[in-house]
Design a protein around this motif. Structure first.
Motif, PDB file in Angstrom:
ATOM      1  N   ALA A  57       0.832  -1.212   0.000  1.00  0.00           N
ATOM      2  CA  ALA A  57       0.000   0.000   0.000  1.00  0.00           C
ATOM      3  C   ALA A  57       0.863   1.258   0.000  1.00  0.00           C
ATOM      4  O   ALA A  57       0.574   2.219  -0.727  1.00  0.00           O
ATOM      5  N   LEU A  58       1.925   1.259   0.794  1.00  0.00           N
ATOM      6  CA  LEU A  58       2.818   2.434   0.831  1.00  0.00           C
ATOM      7  C   LEU A  58       3.548   2.608  -0.501  1.00  0.00           C
ATOM      8  O   LEU A  58       3.755   3.729  -0.969  1.00  0.00           O
ATOM      9  N   GLU A  59       3.891   1.493  -1.115  1.00  0.00           N
ATOM     10  CA  GLU A  59       4.531   1.539  -2.439  1.00  0.00           C
ATOM     11  C   GLU A  59       3.569   2.123  -3.486  1.00  0.00           C
ATOM     12  O   GLU A  59       3.941   2.961  -4.306  1.00  0.00           O
ATOM     13  N   VAL A  60       2.302   1.672  -3.442  1.00  0.00           N
ATOM     14  CA  VAL A  60       1.282   2.192  -4.363  1.00  0.00           C
ATOM     15  C   VAL A  60       1.044   3.678  -4.105  1.00  0.00           C
ATOM     16  O   VAL A  60       0.911   4.475  -5.037  1.00  0.00           O
ATOM     17  N   PHE A  61       1.011   4.074  -2.833  1.00  0.00           N
ATOM     18  CA  PHE A  61       0.839   5.486  -2.483  1.00  0.00           C
ATOM     19  C   PHE A  61       1.960   6.337  -3.098  1.00  0.00           C
ATOM     20  O   PHE A  61       1.709   7.386  -3.705  1.00  0.00           O
ATOM     21  N   SER A 119      -5.164   4.328 -11.234  1.00  0.00           N
ATOM     22  CA  SER A 119      -6.043   5.492 -11.010  1.00  0.00           C
ATOM     23  C   SER A 119      -5.742   6.021  -9.610  1.00  0.00           C
ATOM     24  O   SER A 119      -4.724   6.663  -9.403  1.00  0.00           O
ATOM     25  N   CYS A 120      -6.608   5.749  -8.632  1.00  0.00           N
ATOM     26  CA  CYS A 120      -6.303   6.109  -7.243  1.00  0.00           C
ATOM     27  C   CYS A 120      -6.811   5.004  -6.327  1.00  0.00           C
ATOM     28  O   CYS A 120      -7.979   4.621  -6.404  1.00  0.00           O
ATOM     29  N   SER A 121      -5.940   4.521  -5.466  1.00  0.00           N
ATOM     30  CA  SER A 121      -6.271   3.386  -4.597  1.00  0.00           C
ATOM     31  C   SER A 121      -6.835   3.799  -3.248  1.00  0.00           C
ATOM     32  O   SER A 121      -7.227   2.945  -2.459  1.00  0.00           O
ATOM     33  N   PHE A 122      -6.879   5.102  -2.973  1.00  0.00           N
ATOM     34  CA  PHE A 122      -7.257   5.579  -1.639  1.00  0.00           C
ATOM     35  C   PHE A 122      -8.432   6.542  -1.780  1.00  0.00           C
ATOM     36  O   PHE A 122      -8.259   7.702  -2.170  1.00  0.00           O
ATOM     37  N   ILE A 123      -9.635   6.047  -1.495  1.00  0.00           N
ATOM     38  CA  ILE A 123     -10.848   6.790  -1.827  1.00  0.00           C
ATOM     39  C   ILE A 123     -11.760   6.941  -0.612  1.00  0.00           C
ATOM     40  O   ILE A 123     -12.066   5.971   0.086  1.00  0.00           O
ATOM     41  N   ALA A 124     -12.199   8.186  -0.388  1.00  0.00           N
ATOM     42  CA  ALA A 124     -13.196   8.472   0.647  1.00  0.00           C
ATOM     43  C   ALA A 124     -14.562   8.445  -0.028  1.00  0.00           C
ATOM     44  O   ALA A 124     -14.878   9.302  -0.861  1.00  0.00           O
ATOM     45  N   THR A 125     -15.382   7.442   0.306  1.00  0.00           N
ATOM     46  CA  THR A 125     -16.683   7.272  -0.352  1.00  0.00           C
ATOM     47  C   THR A 125     -17.754   8.090   0.360  1.00  0.00           C
ATOM     48  O   THR A 125     -17.506   8.722   1.388  1.00  0.00           O
ATOM     49  N   GLN A 126     -18.969   8.025  -0.166  1.00  0.00           N
ATOM     50  CA  GLN A 126     -20.107   8.699   0.452  1.00  0.00           C
ATOM     51  C   GLN A 126     -20.943   7.742   1.302  1.00  0.00           C
ATOM     52  O   GLN A 126     -22.042   8.079   1.741  1.00  0.00           O
ATOM     53  N   ASP A 127     -20.399   6.541   1.534  1.00  0.00           N
ATOM     54  CA  ASP A 127     -21.099   5.566   2.365  1.00  0.00           C
ATOM     55  C   ASP A 127     -20.712   5.734   3.835  1.00  0.00           C
ATOM     56  O   ASP A 127     -19.605   6.157   4.156  1.00  0.00           O
TER      57      ASP A 127
END
Length: 324
Positions: free
Chosen positions: A18-22, A287-295
């Motif tokens: 995850a840190l590598e992807v970030f 694209s982007c792996s870290f997403i704040a959703t509306q749920d």
């Protein structure tokens, strides 16, 4: 990188990837980099996943969220409500999506070739660009069963096939949107023993919205099954979580759910506290792996999670950075 993402074995492994992807997305995704810069977050300061900034999901409506210069091969779009802007997920390498859903399905349900896949997804079939239709279409093909297929308005034919195959002992995956599954049980009676009934959510304005317990109770009674399964996915994600009953979802190893404080979008809550759902989906490498959703939801100690509602559109706090 694909191999690292889809072969995560433990928590330490997940954190490292995850840190590598970030770092990759900070460097290569202009929209995400601008977002991180506004928050004064740099990879050199980030040592754990909770410190990674989560991009508000609305950016997929107004920006091209890409971490790759490669040609876009697929564009997935959300259905959205009338008059609203659709989200667009630009996919440069469709192999990430295919590996994600095939590995996740195999993990939770076994070999797709054991199933007849019957899909009741009318509103998705009526438009282009649905990532759900793309996935289910491929599952239908991979099932290698001539009985598998999509159903639009021919629910009588679907009902007859479902009853007949289930009686023969054939394992069936019936995957459908909530309103269409309700239409099916209102017209036909079932007593299923070999069928997984999986709802993908959404009344899409066709019926009154029901809370999950009400919906599942109606479907359980209508199909005469013990549990209703669910799929949690969205246009902006290339991975899905699955629930085998009672609305408790589990993620594949390359996906994690965290909750954020509804009053302070940058604050991650401890396990068990209800809040806004943040998703880490490492399959979103390009694209982007870290997403704040509306749920809104809650994460349990064993990393399973529940969805308990949605933010009101006017109630997304901490998103004044949308002016990017």
């Amino acid at each position: 990188m694909q191999e690292s993402i889809f072969n995560i074995q433990n928590e330490e492994n997940f954190t490292r990837v995850a840190l590598e992807v970030f770092r990759h997305q900070f460097k290569n995704n202009k929209v995400y980099r601008s977002f991180c810069d506004l928050l004064y977050v740099h990879p050199s300061d980030v040592t754990k996943v909770e410190q990674i900034p989560f991009l508000p999901i609305q950016f997929f409506k107004i920006k091209k969220v890409l971490s790759s210069l490669d040609e876009v091969k697929e564009t997935f779009t959300s259905s959205g409500t009338t008059g609203s802007i659709a989200s667009k997920h630009f996919v440069t390498d469709i192999k990430f999506y295919k590996e994600s859903y095939l590995k996740a399905f195999a993990h939770f349900y076994g070999d797709i070739e054991d199933y007849v896949v019957l899909a009741l997804l009318p509103n998705y079939l009526e438009r282009n660009g649905s990532s759900l239709v793309f996935m289910v279409d491929d599952l239908i093909v991979k099932s290698k069963n001539p009985e598998s297929g999509f159903y639009l308005n021919n629910i009588d034919e679907l009902a007859n096939k479902l009853i007949s195959l289930d009686k023969k002992g054939q394992k069936i995956l019936l995957i459908g949107v909530s309103f269409a599954l309700l239409d099916l049980i209102e017209k036909h009676q079932f007593n299923l023993n070999n069928t997984i009934v999986m709802e993908t959510g959404g009344m899409k304005g066709r019926r009154k919205e029901l809370i999950r317990n009400e919906l599942h109770q109606l479907l359980q009674e209508g199909f005469k099954v013990d549990e209703i399964h669910s799929e949690y996915g969205m246009t902006e994600l290339l991975s899905q979580a699955y629930s085998k009953g009672k609305g408790v979802f589990e993620t594949p190893s390359w996906m994690r759910i965290l909750t954020r404080d509804t009053e302070d979008a940058l604050s991650i809550l401890p396990t068990g506290k209800a809040g806004g759902i943040n998703v880490i989906d490492l399959a979103n490498y390009n694209s982007c792996s870290f997403i704040a959703t509306q749920d809104l939801g809650k994460v349990h100690q064993n990393k399973s999670f529940e969805i308990i509602g949605r933010f009101d559109n006017s109630d997304i706090r901490g998103c004044n950075l949308m002016v990017l």
